[in-house]
Design an enzyme around this catalytic site. Structure first.
Site, PDB file in Angstrom:
ATOM      1  CE  LYS A 142      -4.419  -1.726   1.568  1.00 56.23           C
ATOM      2  NZ  LYS A 142      -5.613  -1.546   2.382  1.00 56.23           N
ATOM      3  CE  LYS A 181      -6.516  -7.787  -0.804  1.00 57.75           C
ATOM      4  NZ  LYS A 181      -7.924  -7.399  -0.764  1.00 57.75           N
ATOM      5  CE  LYS A 191     -13.694  -3.340   1.581  1.00 54.91           C
ATOM      6  NZ  LYS A 191     -12.735  -2.893   2.589  1.00 54.91           N
TER       7      LYS A 191
HETATM    8  P1  ATP Z   1      -8.740  -2.435   0.846  1.00 50.45           P
HETATM    9  O1  ATP Z   1      -8.317  -2.509  -0.590  1.00 50.45           O
HETATM   10  O2  ATP Z   1      -9.288  -1.105   1.255  1.00 50.45           O
HETATM   11  O3  ATP Z   1      -7.693  -2.961   1.803  1.00 50.45           O
HETATM   12  P2  ATP Z   1     -10.011  -4.995   0.871  1.00 50.45           P
HETATM   13  O4  ATP Z   1     -10.798  -5.386  -0.312  1.00 50.45           O
HETATM   14  O5  ATP Z   1      -8.646  -5.570   1.015  1.00 50.45           O
HETATM   15  O6  ATP Z   1     -10.000  -3.418   0.952  1.00 50.45           O
HETATM   16  P3  ATP Z   1     -10.467  -5.224   3.704  1.00 50.45           P
HETATM   17  O7  ATP Z   1     -11.506  -4.409   4.375  1.00 50.45           O
HETATM   18  O8  ATP Z   1      -9.054  -4.776   3.810  1.00 50.45           O
HETATM   19  O9  ATP Z   1     -10.873  -5.355   2.153  1.00 50.45           O
HETATM   20  O10 ATP Z   1     -10.579  -6.734   4.198  1.00 50.45           O
HETATM   21  C1  ATP Z   1     -11.764  -7.254   4.788  1.00 50.45           C
HETATM   22  C2  ATP Z   1     -11.703  -8.767   4.805  1.00 50.45           C
HETATM   23  O11 ATP Z   1     -11.857  -9.284   3.477  1.00 50.45           O
HETATM   24  C3  ATP Z   1     -10.367  -9.345   5.329  1.00 50.45           C
HETATM   25  O12 ATP Z   1     -10.637 -10.485   6.099  1.00 50.45           O
HETATM   26  C4  ATP Z   1      -9.637  -9.711   4.054  1.00 50.45           C
HETATM   27  O13 ATP Z   1      -8.705 -10.752   4.262  1.00 50.45           O
HETATM   28  C5  ATP Z   1     -10.800 -10.182   3.182  1.00 50.45           C
HETATM   29  N1  ATP Z   1     -10.480 -10.053   1.755  1.00 50.45           N
HETATM   30  C6  ATP Z   1     -10.157  -8.909   1.107  1.00 50.45           C
HETATM   31  N2  ATP Z   1      -9.953  -9.146  -0.194  1.00 50.45           N
HETATM   32  C7  ATP Z   1     -10.146 -10.478  -0.388  1.00 50.45           C
HETATM   33  C8  ATP Z   1     -10.085 -11.333  -1.519  1.00 50.45           C
HETATM   34  N3  ATP Z   1      -9.759 -10.859  -2.720  1.00 50.45           N
HETATM   35  N4  ATP Z   1     -10.348 -12.652  -1.352  1.00 50.45           N
HETATM   36  C9  ATP Z   1     -10.676 -13.143  -0.141  1.00 50.45           C
HETATM   37  N5  ATP Z   1     -10.748 -12.384   0.973  1.00 50.45           N
HETATM   38  C10 ATP Z   1     -10.492 -11.057   0.866  1.00 50.45           C
HETATM   39 MG    MG Z   2      -7.385  -4.961   2.592  1.00 54.58          MG
END
Ligand code: ATP
Ligand code: MG
Length: 327
Positions: free
Chosen positions: A112, A193, A196
């Site tokens: 990040k 992955k 968001k």
């Molecule tokens: P950001 O990009 O803002 O970090 P994010 O999509 O990574 O958002 P988080 O809020 O950081 O989402 O993570 C919330 C939960 O979702 C965590 O348990 C994380 O491990 C899970 N998670 C995030 N992305 C994935 C993915 N692509 N596949 C499976 N689990 C995920």
């Molecule tokens: Mg995340």
């Protein structure tokens, strides 16, 4: 009941299929067998810049999606991180328990910070706040996606280190990371992955996408060379990702699905998968929009949950503050 805790950041208007399959689906399962605490991580969200109006909106939208996806506020304590001040207060103690080396080694920080022009100190100390989020509740188990494995490992180390130095205080929690579904990949880039915070939404399936958009995204998913439909994440990351999604949304084993598509083309799989995704997500979208029409009720659920979370978190915090010698 054993306890479980987990959270999701309020960093977008909609959660995505990775959040749903990697985290939310597990949350829903565990609320039946655990004393469950699930929070909207709005404090973690500001480790990268957020617009205040958007952050407030996204916090409520995330809460609505938790409930729409199947979390029952009568069973799960669904609260907002900033409404429980013990989180940042314990975080400070844990920051002072973490070495600089440990923090700078975290891959999430490296990834990040490489993408940010302005790198906040909070992005570096993120894992200490996450450890506090968890350890305050003394959970046995923490369901997360694969990308959070390293942070969970640090949480366990910090708990053990604190216990060793100050006497038994924290339960050392187990990470619950499902083998095949813990990492859902971007549909346009099956090496990355689904996230968001990704700039382009084309490869991300949002829970709040309209059915038409869902179908379009799945049909244009990147597939692999060759035509055979089989599960092989090394050679066929695109198709394997689609099979993982198919399997986790239908509950059918991947092998059964592969057998159904013997001799068929990628296009067949995509058409059927699009249907499965729309069937799963359309009701979640509708329910979310409904819930967002009564914000006072949503806020009341969150306030009540925060009260309960505060009650538990304060007890742990007081014990910690006493042990480290705060008067
Ligand atoms: P950001 O990009 O803002 O970090 P994010 O999509 O990574 O958002 P988080 O809020 O950081 O989402 O993570 C919330 C939960 O979702 C965590 O348990 C994380 O491990 C899970 N998670 C995030 N992305 C994935 C993915 N692509 N596949 C499976 N689990 C995920
Ligand atoms: Mg995340």
């Amino acid at each position: 009941l054993p306890r479980t805790v987990s959270g999701i950041q309020a960093t977008s208007d909609s959660l995505h299929l990775g959040n749903y399959i990697g985290a939310l689906q597990q949350f829903v399962t565990h609320q039946e067998s655990h004393d469950a605490f699930y929070f909207i991580a709005n404090m973690h969200a500001i480790t990268v810049e957020q617009d205040p109006h958007e952050l407030r909106e996204r916090t409520l939208r995330t809460a609505a999606q938790f409930i729409a996806a199947g979390l029952d506020p009568e069973k799960s304590t669904i609260f907002v991180q900033s409404q429980v001040p013990a989180h940042p207060r314990l975080s400070w103690v844990l920051e002072c328990t973490t070495s600089m080396g440990e923090a700078t080694r975290m891959t999430q920080f490296k990834d990040k910070s490489a993408k940010q022009g302005h790198v906040s100190l909070g992005l570096l100390t993120y894992p200490a706040l996450m450890a506090a989020d968890i350890l305050l509740y003394n959970p046995q188990m923490v369901p997360v996606g694969e990308d959070q494995r390293q942070h969970l490992e640090l949480t366990r180390n910090l708990a053990e280190r604190f216990n060793h130095r100050f006497g038994q205080t924290f339960v050392v929690p187990e990470a619950q990371i499902l083998k095949t579904t813990a990492k859902i990949y971007d549909l346009q880039n099956p090496e990355a992955k689904m996230s968001k915070s990704l700039p382009s939404p084309a490869g991300r399936i949002d829970l709040l996408d309209e059915p038409k958009a869902l179908t379009k995204k799945i049909k244009s998913a990147v597939t692999d060379d060759g035509t055979e439909i089989r599960y092989d994440p090394e050679e066929k990351p695109g198709v394997s990702n689609l099979l993982t999604v198919y399997s986790s949304l239908t509950g059918r084993p991947i092998d059964d699905i592969v057998a159904d598509y013997e001799g068929k083309m990628y296009g067949h799989l995509k058409v059927d998968l699009a249907e499965v995704v729309v069937e799963t997500l359309a009701p979640i979208r509708e329910r979310t929009l409904e819930l967002l029409e009564d914000r006072a009720q949503l806020q009341a659920i969150l306030d009540r949950a925060a009260e309960k979370a505060n009650g538990i978190a304060e007890v742990t915090l007081r014990e910690v503050y006493d042990k480290v010698g705060f008067i």
